[in-house]
Design a protein around this motif. Structure first.
Motif, PDB file in Angstrom:
ATOM      1  N   THR A 131       0.787  -0.812  -0.260  1.00 10.61           N
ATOM      2  CA  THR A 131      -0.159  -0.094  -0.250  1.00 10.61           C
ATOM      3  C   THR A 131       1.051   1.401   0.133  1.00 10.61           C
ATOM      4  O   THR A 131       0.812   1.815  -0.848  1.00 10.61           O
ATOM      5  CB  THR A 131      -0.868  -0.173   1.689  1.00 10.61           C
ATOM      6  N   LYS A 184       3.323   1.587  -1.865  1.00  2.00           N
ATOM      7  CA  LYS A 184       3.851   2.281  -2.826  1.00  2.00           C
ATOM      8  C   LYS A 184       2.979   2.472  -3.492  1.00  2.00           C
ATOM      9  O   LYS A 184       3.116   3.449  -4.869  1.00  2.00           O
ATOM     10  CB  LYS A 184       4.307   1.077  -3.598  1.00  2.00           C
ATOM     11  N   LEU A 185       1.750   2.956  -3.214  1.00  2.00           N
ATOM     12  CA  LEU A 185       0.490   3.708  -4.474  1.00  2.00           C
ATOM     13  C   LEU A 185       1.150   4.894  -4.233  1.00  2.00           C
ATOM     14  O   LEU A 185       1.701   5.612  -3.317  1.00  2.00           O
ATOM     15  CB  LEU A 185      -0.558   3.416  -3.487  1.00  2.00           C
ATOM     16  N   THR A 186       0.812   5.810  -5.572  1.00  2.00           N
ATOM     17  CA  THR A 186       0.982   7.083  -6.369  1.00  2.00           C
ATOM     18  C   THR A 186       0.154   7.928  -5.694  1.00  2.00           C
ATOM     19  O   THR A 186       0.209   9.018  -5.782  1.00  2.00           O
ATOM     20  CB  THR A 186       1.408   6.600  -7.810  1.00  2.00           C
ATOM     21  N   ASP A 187      -0.789   7.627  -5.684  1.00  2.00           N
ATOM     22  CA  ASP A 187      -2.313   8.265  -5.314  1.00  2.00           C
ATOM     23  C   ASP A 187      -2.023   8.349  -3.333  1.00  2.00           C
ATOM     24  O   ASP A 187      -2.447   7.871  -2.949  1.00  2.00           O
ATOM     25  CB  ASP A 187      -3.814   7.588  -5.332  1.00  2.00           C
ATOM     26  N   ASP A 188      -1.882   9.591  -3.889  1.00  2.00           N
ATOM     27  CA  ASP A 188      -1.860  10.126  -2.357  1.00  2.00           C
ATOM     28  C   ASP A 188      -2.861  10.012  -1.094  1.00  2.00           C
ATOM     29  O   ASP A 188      -2.911   9.058  -0.137  1.00  2.00           O
ATOM     30  CB  ASP A 188      -1.225  11.817  -1.803  1.00  2.00           C
ATOM     31  N   GLU A 232      -5.488   8.062  -1.641  1.00  2.00           N
ATOM     32  CA  GLU A 232      -5.520   6.480  -1.756  1.00  2.00           C
ATOM     33  C   GLU A 232      -4.775   5.830  -0.719  1.00  2.00           C
ATOM     34  O   GLU A 232      -5.368   5.327  -0.088  1.00  2.00           O
ATOM     35  CB  GLU A 232      -5.845   6.060  -3.236  1.00  2.00           C
ATOM     36  N   ARG A 233      -3.347   6.143  -1.159  1.00  2.00           N
ATOM     37  CA  ARG A 233      -2.422   5.338  -0.017  1.00  2.00           C
ATOM     38  C   ARG A 233      -2.959   6.297   1.639  1.00  2.00           C
ATOM     39  O   ARG A 233      -3.104   5.222   2.924  1.00  2.00           O
ATOM     40  CB  ARG A 233      -1.006   6.219  -0.343  1.00  2.00           C
TER      41      ARG A 233
END
Length: 105
Positions: A78, A80-84, A86-87
């Motif tokens: 999680t 590593k997600l690029t959407d701040d 969503e992360r």
């Protein structure tokens, strides 16, 4: 959830016991929810937590340690997600799961 936990399956195991067994086999809570007939993966997680809370201390510690390892993997993935947004949301969810799990001790 408690009613589901109390109802035995045809093989005599409670739904909670089935949840713990399936999780120990590596099944996701989504898959477990479908298998045992609860609405959401979070409901299956709730059954898991309720059931392990009633287990003897050594078994409870082992099951919590196993689940924390799974949560570690989820947290790393999680992160590593690029959407701040969503992360942040998903990391907060992982933390809530950890807190619920820790409450069993």
């Amino acid at each position: 959830m408690t009613a589901a936990k109390a109802s035995p399956s045809p093989d005599g195991a409670s739904v909670g016991d089935q949840v713990v067994t399936l999780r120990s086999e590596g099944k996701s809570f989504g898959s477990i929810a479908r298998t045992v007939g609860v609405a959401k993966s979070l409901d299956a997680f709730g059954l898991f937590v309720e059931t392990i809370a009633a287990r003897p201390p050594r078994e409870r510690e082992r099951l919590c340690a196993e689940e924390n390892k799974r949560l570690d993997v989820l947290q790393r993935r999680t992160a590593k997600l690029t959407d701040d947004a969503e992360r942040t949301r998903k990391l907060a969810s992982v933390e809530k799961l950890r807190q619920r799990l820790a409450a069993t001790n």
